[in-house]
Design a protein around this motif. Structure first.
Motif: not given
Length: 168
Positions: A71, A90-91, A94, A99, A104, A123, A126-127, A130
């Protein structure tokens, strides 16, 4: 101190000092991966993503890639203007850790810039979920709630961010 400084003209010098200190730490403990990673983050924020990528490569040479590092590499690539490469990293982060809050958050920023507020909001939620104690994720979520017109949730997030924000 660079993060806490309210004087924009002071930040570059402070990031430079931070990088110098990380370099000293790397000399003292060349096998400490965290020093390379933190130096990479400071270099990215200092506006030197090329050097940041070198530090991250040194960290990768010492140990396996982590979702956090991927990231941060994506952040550096984004600072270079490579949004497609950043999105791919970034993908990949993940894929390593579903998580991953930094991944995200990075994707939320890219989605927001692309005008996809629905995906960006999902997203960002989620960030913030998490890494609940990271005030920056709550701040960014508040901005997205504002952008989508959700005033009630938009007002709750700054309050949450304020709970976790550093004293400065």
């Amino acid at each position: 101190r660079a993060e806490a400084s309210r004087d924009d003209s002071e930040r570059p010098d402070l990031y430079g000092k931070a990088v110098s200190e990380y370099d000293l730490a790397i000399e003292a403990g060349p096998s400490r991966v965290a020093f390379y990673d933190e130096a990479g983050v400071a270099l990215t924020r200092w506006g030197k993503p090329d050097l940041a990528l070198q530090r991250f490569a040194q960290a990768d040479a010492l140990t396996h890639p982590t979702s956090e590092r991927l990231s941060r590499i994506a952040d550096a690539m984004l600072a270079q203007g490579d949004s497609a490469g950043a999105r791919a990293l970034y993908q990949r982060a993940l894929d390593l850790d579903a998580r991953s809050a930094p991944a995200q958050a990075g994707l939320a920023g890219l989605d927001r810039a692309a005008g996809d507020l629905t995906s960006a909001l999902d997203r960002a939620q989620k960030a913030a979920r998490y890494q609940m104690r990271n005030w920056l994720y709550h701040r960014d979520l508040a901005i997205l709630y504002r952008d989508t017109g959700d005033a009630q949730d938009g007002l709750a997030q700054p309050r949450t961010a304020r709970l976790w924000a550093p004293a400065w």
